[in-house]
Enzyme design. Structure first.
Site, mmCIF file in Angstrom:
data_model
loop_
_atom_site.group_PDB
_atom_site.id
_atom_site.type_symbol
_atom_site.label_atom_id
_atom_site.label_comp_id
_atom_site.label_asym_id
_atom_site.label_seq_id
_atom_site.Cartn_x
_atom_site.Cartn_y
_atom_site.Cartn_z
ATOM 1 N N ASN A 149 60.697 20.904 54.143
ATOM 2 C CA ASN A 149 60.691 21.412 52.922
ATOM 3 C C ASN A 149 59.712 22.952 53.043
ATOM 4 O OD1 ASN A 149 59.194 22.296 50.460
ATOM 5 N ND2 ASN A 149 58.650 20.347 49.884
ATOM 6 N N CYS A 171 57.085 25.340 44.653
ATOM 7 C CA CYS A 171 58.475 24.935 45.115
ATOM 8 C C CYS A 171 59.614 25.705 44.117
ATOM 9 C CB CYS A 171 58.506 23.452 45.620
ATOM 10 S SG CYS A 171 57.436 23.246 46.761
ATOM 11 N N HIS A 192 66.085 22.138 45.526
ATOM 12 C CA HIS A 192 64.884 22.473 46.610
ATOM 13 C C HIS A 192 64.789 21.338 47.358
ATOM 14 C CE1 HIS A 192 60.887 22.619 48.234
ATOM 15 N NE2 HIS A 192 60.419 21.720 47.326
HETATM 16 O O1 UT7 Z 1 57.791 20.207 47.433
HETATM 17 C C1 UT7 Z 1 57.138 19.592 46.317
HETATM 18 C C2 UT7 Z 1 57.645 18.445 45.975
HETATM 19 N N1 UT7 Z 1 57.341 17.519 46.940
HETATM 20 C C3 UT7 Z 1 58.093 16.221 46.890
HETATM 21 O O2 UT7 Z 1 59.012 16.200 46.162
HETATM 22 C C4 UT7 Z 1 57.485 14.937 47.650
HETATM 23 C C5 UT7 Z 1 57.978 13.820 47.040
HETATM 24 N N2 UT7 Z 1 57.404 12.581 47.773
HETATM 25 C C6 UT7 Z 1 58.212 12.338 48.723
HETATM 26 O O3 UT7 Z 1 59.038 12.684 49.110
HETATM 27 C C7 UT7 Z 1 57.550 10.750 49.203
HETATM 28 O O4 UT7 Z 1 56.781 10.049 48.495
HETATM 29 C C8 UT7 Z 1 57.080 11.013 50.665
HETATM 30 C C9 UT7 Z 1 58.137 11.183 51.676
HETATM 31 C C10 UT7 Z 1 55.821 11.931 50.673
HETATM 32 C C11 UT7 Z 1 56.336 9.687 51.112
HETATM 33 O O5 UT7 Z 1 57.303 8.312 50.900
HETATM 34 P P1 UT7 Z 1 57.139 7.079 50.253
HETATM 35 O O6 UT7 Z 1 58.451 6.365 50.572
HETATM 36 O O7 UT7 Z 1 56.760 7.380 48.974
HETATM 37 O O8 UT7 Z 1 56.010 6.569 51.115
HETATM 38 P P2 UT7 Z 1 54.403 6.158 50.768
HETATM 39 O O9 UT7 Z 1 53.671 7.057 50.265
HETATM 40 O O10 UT7 Z 1 54.491 5.132 49.766
HETATM 41 O O11 UT7 Z 1 53.951 5.370 51.985
HETATM 42 C C12 UT7 Z 1 54.325 4.386 52.575
HETATM 43 C C13 UT7 Z 1 53.648 4.014 53.712
HETATM 44 C C14 UT7 Z 1 52.240 3.970 53.683
HETATM 45 O O12 UT7 Z 1 51.481 2.780 54.422
HETATM 46 P P3 UT7 Z 1 51.022 1.490 53.875
HETATM 47 O O13 UT7 Z 1 50.152 2.012 52.919
HETATM 48 O O14 UT7 Z 1 52.273 1.019 53.181
HETATM 49 O O15 UT7 Z 1 50.365 1.015 54.938
HETATM 50 C C15 UT7 Z 1 51.836 5.512 54.193
HETATM 51 O O16 UT7 Z 1 50.422 5.320 54.984
HETATM 52 O O17 UT7 Z 1 54.032 4.878 54.860
HETATM 53 C C16 UT7 Z 1 52.759 5.448 55.273
HETATM 54 N N3 UT7 Z 1 53.049 6.759 55.637
HETATM 55 C C17 UT7 Z 1 53.370 7.147 56.933
HETATM 56 N N4 UT7 Z 1 53.843 6.375 58.079
HETATM 57 C C18 UT7 Z 1 54.300 6.789 59.121
HETATM 58 C C19 UT7 Z 1 52.879 7.994 55.073
HETATM 59 N N5 UT7 Z 1 53.254 9.029 55.723
HETATM 60 C C20 UT7 Z 1 53.621 8.364 57.171
HETATM 61 C C21 UT7 Z 1 54.297 9.047 58.085
HETATM 62 N N6 UT7 Z 1 54.525 8.215 59.021
HETATM 63 N N7 UT7 Z 1 54.324 10.572 58.150
#
Ligand code: UT7
Length: 332
Positions: free
Chosen positions: A288, A117, A258
């Site tokens: 993305n 990225c 990005h």
């Molecule tokens: O281009 C490369 C650069 N990449 C990035 O910059 C990505 C950076 N990271 C992010 O944007 C965020 O961390 C994400 C969008 C990937 C995830 O968001 P988050 O607020 O950090 O969520 P999380 O991973 O802490 O997940 C929270 C909850 C989890 O459930 P539990 O364990 O709390 O029950 C996940 O299993 O949300 C759940 N979850 C989802 N639920 C519904 C994760 N993905 C999904 C989904 N739909 N798609």
């Protein structure tokens, strides 16, 4: 090799590919346990475009390149260098030469550059070095990725984030250098946070020698770690690039990051004190698109009249490597 006297860099044209198929959040909720509400609230994404069977990394990059050449009234035969930033080439030996052939850029040397990225930013700065030394005077920088090929469509933590796309800019030699400042960084100790790794098994070649035989595995990401990294490192590196440019955030017209997550865009803008209406975002429509995201968002903003000649843009790419970079440039 002819050395040119104009050794400044001007960004004079942009272009992007238009993909016909959008996959909405509701579509994805039929594939994994997710919802439009979760995806939109956590990321800002509503839909993303996905390449069809008829499209390839080369065809998307060619479309973006063609549009950028047209905007800048550049003949393909005038291009000296093409840098294709991609992590998803059609051919691991490189896809840039096929783009060069498709464009009819018969005098250009072309190569791929891989920095995920951050790829477009790294390619832009690389191109500028060739121009500042007077070696090349017309350069096409393309960012393109087809991450849908390497997405695990059963992993809701990653499959909702990525889309396919391509964007490009034309750089021309100029008396005045419009690349005002930049900084690039890598930290391989954090490599495990975001990968598209090759995995292989041994296969017997002779009775006592083996070779590796395998393939690349789908994208894996520690989202929380990458999020923390981005929110800390991106404002820092933009400040450094601004320092090199002799500017403060007051001196910039647009923040062009990005497009990874709207919450990252908001957090970085807040830390830098950039008002929301100065932040370019197409997250909602494209998700993305990796190396494509910056030139794609740039091209949309140039074509709809938001970015005008003379505007100063602070841009930053960040992602796998881990890698990150920032460039401050004046458009036009
Ligand atoms: O281009 C490369 C650069 N990449 C990035 O910059 C990505 C950076 N990271 C992010 O944007 C965020 O961390 C994400 C969008 C990937 C995830 O968001 P988050 O607020 O950090 O969520 P999380 O991973 O802490 O997940 C929270 C909850 C989890 O459930 P539990 O364990 O709390 O029950 C996940 O299993 O949300 C759940 N979850 C989802 N639920 C519904 C994760 N993905 C999904 C989904 N739909 N798609």
């Amino acid at each position: 090799m002819v050395q040119h006297t104009k050794t400044g860099v001007a960004l004079v044209g942009s272009g992007s590919a238009h993909l016909p198929i959008a996959v909405t959040n509701d579509d994805l909720s039929q594939v994994v346990e997710t919802s439009d509400e979760w995806i939109a609230t956590r990321t800002g994404i509503r839909q993303r475009y996905i390449a069809t069977q008829q499209e390839s990394l080369v065809s998307l990059a060619t479309s973006a390149g063609t549009a950028a050449l047209e905007m800048s009234n550049t003949q393909p035969t005038d291009v000296d260098l093409i840098i294709l930033a991609t992590s998803t080439p059609d051919d691991l030996f490189g896809s840039a030469a096929q783009v060069q052939a498709n464009l009819g850029a018969s005098h250009a040397v072309a190569f791929d550059l891989t920095a995920a990225c951050s790829g477009f930013l790294f390619a832009l700065v690389t191109a500028a070095q060739y121009m500042r030394t007077g070696v090349y005077k017309t350069v096409l920088v393309i960012g393109a990725d087809v991450l849908s090929r390497w997405t695990d469509w059963s992993d809701r933590r990653t499959c909702v984030l990525f889309g396919d796309g391509a964007g490009a800019v034309v750089l021309k030699a100029s008396d005045r250098d419009r690349l005002l400042g930049f900084d690039l960084r890598s930290d391989g100790t954090l490599n495990g946070c975001l990968n598209l790794p090759y995995q292989a098994d041994s296969q017997a070649l002779t009775s006592d020698k083996t070779v590796q035989k395998g393939t690349y595995q789908p994208v894996t990401m520690n989202g929380k770690e990458v999020y923390r990294f981005a929110v800390k490192r991106v404002p820092e590196i933009i400040e450094k690039a601004l320092f090199h440019a002799g500017l403060s955030t007051d001196g910039i017209d647009w923040l062009l990051l990005h497009q990874a997550n709207q919450r990252i865009l908001d957090a970085v803008a807040e830390r830098l004190n950039v008002p929301k209406d100065r932040v370019i975002s197409n997250m909602g429509r494209h998700g993305n698109t990796s190396a494509a995201s910056i030139p794609l968002a740039l091209d949309e903003a140039v074509r709809d009249g938001r970015i005008k000649a003379g505007d100063v843009i602070a841009s930053s790419g960040f992602g796998a490597g881990l890698s990150w970079g920032a460039a401050i440039f004046e458009w036009g």
